[in-house]
Design an enzyme around this catalytic site. Sequence first.
Site, mmCIF file in Angstrom:
data_model
loop_
_atom_site.group_PDB
_atom_site.id
_atom_site.type_symbol
_atom_site.label_atom_id
_atom_site.label_comp_id
_atom_site.label_asym_id
_atom_site.label_seq_id
_atom_site.Cartn_x
_atom_site.Cartn_y
_atom_site.Cartn_z
ATOM 1 N N GLU A 1 0.868 -1.177 0.000
ATOM 2 C CA GLU A 1 0.000 0.000 0.000
ATOM 3 C C GLU A 1 0.907 1.231 0.000
ATOM 4 O OE1 GLU A 1 -3.474 -0.138 2.792
ATOM 5 O OE2 GLU A 1 -2.425 -1.939 3.496
ATOM 6 N N LYS B 1 3.821 2.901 11.594
ATOM 7 C CA LYS B 1 3.877 4.227 10.965
ATOM 8 C C LYS B 1 3.493 5.317 11.956
ATOM 9 C CE LYS B 1 2.155 1.961 7.028
ATOM 10 N NZ LYS B 1 1.150 1.787 6.024
ATOM 11 N N ARG C 1 5.646 -13.537 9.492
ATOM 12 C CA ARG C 1 6.252 -12.227 9.240
ATOM 13 C C ARG C 1 7.510 -12.040 10.074
ATOM 14 N NH1 ARG C 1 1.984 -7.816 10.639
ATOM 15 N NH2 ARG C 1 3.667 -6.503 9.867
#
Length: 629
Positions: free
Chosen positions: A99, A336, A326
């Site tokens: 994204e 973020k 992950r």
Amino acid sequence: MAEEITQNMPKLQLDEETGEMVSKAELKKRQQKRAKKAAQEKARAEKAAAGPAPAKPKAAAPKAEETATDPEQMFKVGWLADVYKERPEKDVVTRFPPEPNGFLHIGHAKAIAINFGFAKYHGGVCYLRFDDTNPEKEEEKYFTAIKDIVEWLGFKPYKITYSSDNFQKLYDLAEEMIKMEKAYVCSCNDTEIKLQRGGEKGAHERYRCAHAEQTAEDNLQKFRDMRDGKYKPKEVFLRMKQDITDGNPQMWDLAAYRIKTDQPHHRTGWDWKIYPTYDFTHCLCDSFEGITHSLCTTEFIQSRVSYEWLNRTLKVYEPMQREYGRLNLFGTVLSKRKIMKLVEEKIVRDWDDPRLYTLIGIKRRGVPPGAILEFINELGVTTNATALPVHRFEQSVRKYLEKTTPRLMLILDPIPVVVEDAEPADIEIPFSPKDPKMGSHIVKFTPTIYIDRSDFREEDSKDYFRLAPNKSVGLLNVQYPIKATSFTKDPETGKVTEVRAVFDKETKKPKTYISWVGTEGSKKVEARVHNQLFKSEKPEDVDGGFLNDINPDSEVIYRDAIIESGFDEVRRRAPWPEAAGESELGKGGPESVRFQAMRVAYFALDSDTTEDKIVLNRIVSLKEDAGKK
């Protein structure tokens, strides 16, 4: 005299306990002494311990020979090999679908390496597809940064595509779903939706809302009204009609389209007032591009059911989705929102600050792309999440740099030493004692040299082996040791401002050697030594939040450091090494100028460097902090 300085230099080795360069014989002597001391301490501890006699300790396993890492190992065996066997396509097609709403971090490097690497290993191709379905958070700088990072890691996308390329096609399929009575327009609010899904902790039975009973004609008209701007954002949305009784939440009539009118789309402008969700877009774009293996992290494992349901319902080509664990690092923050807070509070310079684990930060710090890929390959790929302390990553980077970077002498906190009986001399120094292919360079030994302030003491002691009054120390690559005869101090600060010395021709093999830099050809530089940004391994768990865990010494700046003349050649011959996206001479930014500062650390050129000022970043220390082992 000049010739004498450079003759018969002994080969030196690093004493990892002290950081000193010493002869092989001296290092062996020190190691034996330490081993004896450790054995004595262990014996005393065992004697003092109560209870039965201790079991005979097992002999230490012999140290294995270091072997080169196979860069394709993670595709040959293990989880990724099994995935291919499950669907052994001749023409493999994968995708990396970020994204474009933020900068990538270290966890994304694993996704890039897996998706691009899997396709490459099987002779296939990999798309870079931007999942640009949320105009409120997308910016051009993110698209550019993501593309640059993929290329820096050494991968070339087969094509760069965008989910927005398919907006019309996706819309047409949404209408098709409505006509099939597999989608409906809903005006339920969040509270009502939560109740439909069983309420708090599934307290009651799930049920479908009344809007699902609308006719296909009504739903189609309402959906077109959504498209034409006749509804406000959040007033209505399109839901897929799945299976509300299924135990998987990803089948509970997920959203397919929502209204967004606050921001124009970066590519389509104001053409669209409705945008497809990830759950509707992702599997269909995979289908449009002929993806064979859709590889994603295990947070999407439940989504596999809805992924397969939607493709099957619309009778389109079906890719195979599989999920791997992950990669997370602890001792830092990757979200973020948290990084934005660090930037806003001016705790870090920006998203590319070398103390951050964004990929642009890691790149600026000087970590080579090949080191990141080697780290991921070493870890391997499984369905288990990998959570490691940051020093484990640094350990892998250190090992990679040791094999691939040239060595130079850098003095962080210099004091001048006047060697009274010295004459100028040219000394040839190899860039690497282990790799002759790196070549050598000439350094000028001058009567005045600079040594680090930490390598001189005003008062000598038994356990100190560097320079002190009437004490000798070796200089790297210089034949004779020097002996300090006097020193002067600044009366106001009390700091030593100059040391006077002479060659000590009586001591043939000094106990240790120190770095030095001559006055000719050397350059003043600013060296930034970066330590961990946070004091603890879990900054989020600290009382008051992660901002209360900031390490006040996360960056130490040496504004008057001095580097030897060999730096010019290292800079000309960059990148070090030629690998991944830095595959040839001149390919790479300032951070590709990397070297080992002997006895200090690994450094790289920083982007703040100008014609008048050289700025260096510490990549990693020469050895791991003993407290982190």
